[in-house]
Design a protein around this motif. Structure first.
Motif, PDB file in Angstrom:
ATOM      1  N   TRP A 150      41.481  39.893  37.695  1.00 42.51           N
ATOM      2  CA  TRP A 150      42.614  38.619  38.278  1.00 42.51           C
ATOM      3  C   TRP A 150      42.708  37.800  37.770  1.00 42.51           C
ATOM      4  O   TRP A 150      44.117  36.408  37.664  1.00 42.51           O
ATOM      5  CB  TRP A 150      41.605  38.216  39.535  1.00 42.51           C
ATOM      6  CG  TRP A 150      42.788  37.773  40.028  1.00 42.51           C
ATOM      7  CD1 TRP A 150      42.822  36.238  40.607  1.00 42.51           C
ATOM      8  CD2 TRP A 150      43.801  38.392  41.627  1.00 42.51           C
ATOM      9  NE1 TRP A 150      43.337  36.401  42.105  1.00 42.51           N
ATOM     10  CE2 TRP A 150      44.191  37.101  42.234  1.00 42.51           C
ATOM     11  CE3 TRP A 150      44.317  39.926  41.201  1.00 42.51           C
ATOM     12  CZ2 TRP A 150      44.975  37.596  43.055  1.00 42.51           C
ATOM     13  CZ3 TRP A 150      45.161  39.983  42.014  1.00 42.51           C
ATOM     14  CH2 TRP A 150      46.004  39.246  43.016  1.00 42.51           C
ATOM     15  N   HIS A 153      46.500  36.072  36.719  1.00 41.86           N
ATOM     16  CA  HIS A 153      47.065  35.627  37.866  1.00 41.86           C
ATOM     17  C   HIS A 153      47.319  34.322  37.702  1.00 41.86           C
ATOM     18  O   HIS A 153      48.835  33.216  38.273  1.00 41.86           O
ATOM     19  CB  HIS A 153      46.850  36.076  39.014  1.00 41.86           C
ATOM     20  CG  HIS A 153      47.504  37.386  39.498  1.00 41.86           C
ATOM     21  ND1 HIS A 153      47.040  38.801  39.581  1.00 41.86           N
ATOM     22  CD2 HIS A 153      48.756  37.878  40.326  1.00 41.86           C
ATOM     23  CE1 HIS A 153      47.769  39.371  39.833  1.00 41.86           C
ATOM     24  NE2 HIS A 153      48.775  38.705  40.393  1.00 41.86           N
TER      25      HIS A 153
ATOM     26  N   GLY B 146      39.747  37.434  42.860  1.00 40.06           N
ATOM     27  CA  GLY B 146      39.677  38.513  42.175  1.00 40.06           C
ATOM     28  C   GLY B 146      39.085  39.225  42.683  1.00 40.06           C
ATOM     29  O   GLY B 146      39.757  40.945  42.930  1.00 40.06           O
ATOM     30  N   TRP B 150      41.383  42.443  43.236  1.00 39.40           N
ATOM     31  CA  TRP B 150      41.852  43.831  42.905  1.00 39.40           C
ATOM     32  C   TRP B 150      41.698  45.327  43.764  1.00 39.40           C
ATOM     33  O   TRP B 150      42.320  46.051  42.880  1.00 39.40           O
ATOM     34  CB  TRP B 150      40.675  43.454  41.380  1.00 39.40           C
ATOM     35  CG  TRP B 150      41.616  44.511  40.376  1.00 39.40           C
ATOM     36  CD1 TRP B 150      40.716  45.391  40.595  1.00 39.40           C
ATOM     37  CD2 TRP B 150      42.397  44.311  39.603  1.00 39.40           C
ATOM     38  NE1 TRP B 150      41.830  46.215  39.345  1.00 39.40           N
ATOM     39  CE2 TRP B 150      42.716  45.807  38.975  1.00 39.40           C
ATOM     40  CE3 TRP B 150      43.577  43.240  39.775  1.00 39.40           C
ATOM     41  CZ2 TRP B 150      43.193  45.249  37.954  1.00 39.40           C
ATOM     42  CZ3 TRP B 150      44.332  42.773  38.713  1.00 39.40           C
ATOM     43  CH2 TRP B 150      44.502  44.300  38.013  1.00 39.40           C
TER      44      TRP B 150
END
Lengths: 199, 199
Positions: A150, A153, B146, B150
């Motif tokens: 992540w 991102h 995250g 995810w």
DNA sequence: GCTTTATTCAAGCAAGCGCTTGGTCTAGAC
DNA sequence: GTCTAGACCAAGCGCTTGCTTGAATAAAGC
């Protein structure tokens, strides 16, 4: 492939036209066909090449001597480099354009991913046995991968935290402080100058 | 909007044509324009509506009485419901098609996201102060988001773990076992029947 | 009964899409 | 000197794209 990966990452597979790729590589609009045949084949090649390079790195780490913690730290660092370092667009494309990959091309990629995960599973198993892994749960590798992946991102190069610092923070997040001082007292939250914005 | 969100989630924004949307809603190929004007406006509406609903849920949780741990558990559960429950395609679109959103439409969405994060930051702050948060680092909220977000990559409805079980596993991953038994001995890894495959 | 308003249809336009075509140029092999 | 293989060009084909257009339909308001 490098330029294609960059464009796919920035605009997505469907958002990138073969003319964009041709222009970025200084070719005429149809010349890329000589090298790849179809646009899908470019995507497949990007994903496979990226995964192959990443595998090479972490499989070298897995056979190193030393404690599992050192290997884990190296894995996290290598993973983040593969994901965030400049010019490393292959793995982000794999992660974020998976749904654009034709079903027929998936099994080969999935097989490479399985090898990638196997390396991690081995090191994570050692960490669990040594008691250094902070929170053993049934899905901890998936949560770990999520937390790491992540980052792509919200990470922007040149921000307050570089890749080594991120790797250190992530390791601290997943592991107990040290194997010696396994259940020590709280440590205060360490602040960074400005937090990046999440999404 | 519901059908658009579903299609955007499955095929991506660029991979979905307005004709697909029209067909899914039983309209002719140009009739959607009456309601939205542009395809971008559909995307914006989907993201904003999804975020608004999610905010409503977690802001209600944040003002509940009880310990921070209970509020944290409720936040995680609500977050996963918003992300994974059937028919909840709005937030996945927000997360995975962000790059397709025009720059002009972003500030409004970012403002809503900031409110969403503020709710979490408040509860996380309480958890850190009470010593229940397992590993305070400078980017722990980002790593937490995250790990949770995810899950949408590998979760399939009907798998071995449902949403409540996932929420429990995630909470166990982030928090110390209990606030009473803060530094207890290792617990063995609890296995689930078949692990889902990560990506 | 007439008008207004909301909603949809049926057709199509201009632009962009992935990919094809036939040909050109260059460097090396023989 | 001729031939071949590799790499690319210039043009464009058939199709799909987001969106427009002008008209039709139905319900509600007066």
């Amino acid at each position: 492939m490098r330029e294609s990966a960059r464009l796919f990452r920035e605009r997505g597979y469907e958002g990138t036209s073969v003319r964009d790729i041709a222009a970025a590589t200084g070719l005429q609009s149809g010349s890329w066909v000589y090298h790849f045949g179809t646009k899908q084949e470019i995507l497949r090649a990007v994903m496979e090449e990226g995964l192959r390079r990443a595998l090479e790195r972490i499989e070298a780490i897995a056979v190193r001597r030393g404690g599992p913690r050192a290997r884990f730290e190296a894995l996290v660092h290598a993973h983040l480099e593969t994901l965030l370092a400049p010019g490393q667009d292959f793995i982000p494309v794999l992660l974020y354009d998976w749904r654009s990959l034709d079903a027929g091309a998936r099994p080969a990629i999935v097989a490479l991913q399985a090898r990638y995960e196997a390396v991690w599973d081995r090191v994570l198993g050692e960490l669990r046995r040594s008691g250094e892994w902070a929170a053993p749960t049934a899905i901890d590798r998936l949560l770990l991968f999520g937390a790491l992946n992540w980052i792509a991102h919200w990470y922007r190069p040149g921000g307050p935290l570089g890749i080594p610092a991120l790797a250190r923070q992530a390791v601290a997040f997943f592991l107990r402080q040290t194997s010696r001082r396994r259940s020590g007292p709280e440590r205060p939250v360490r602040r960074v100058p400005r937090r990046p914005r999440s999404r």
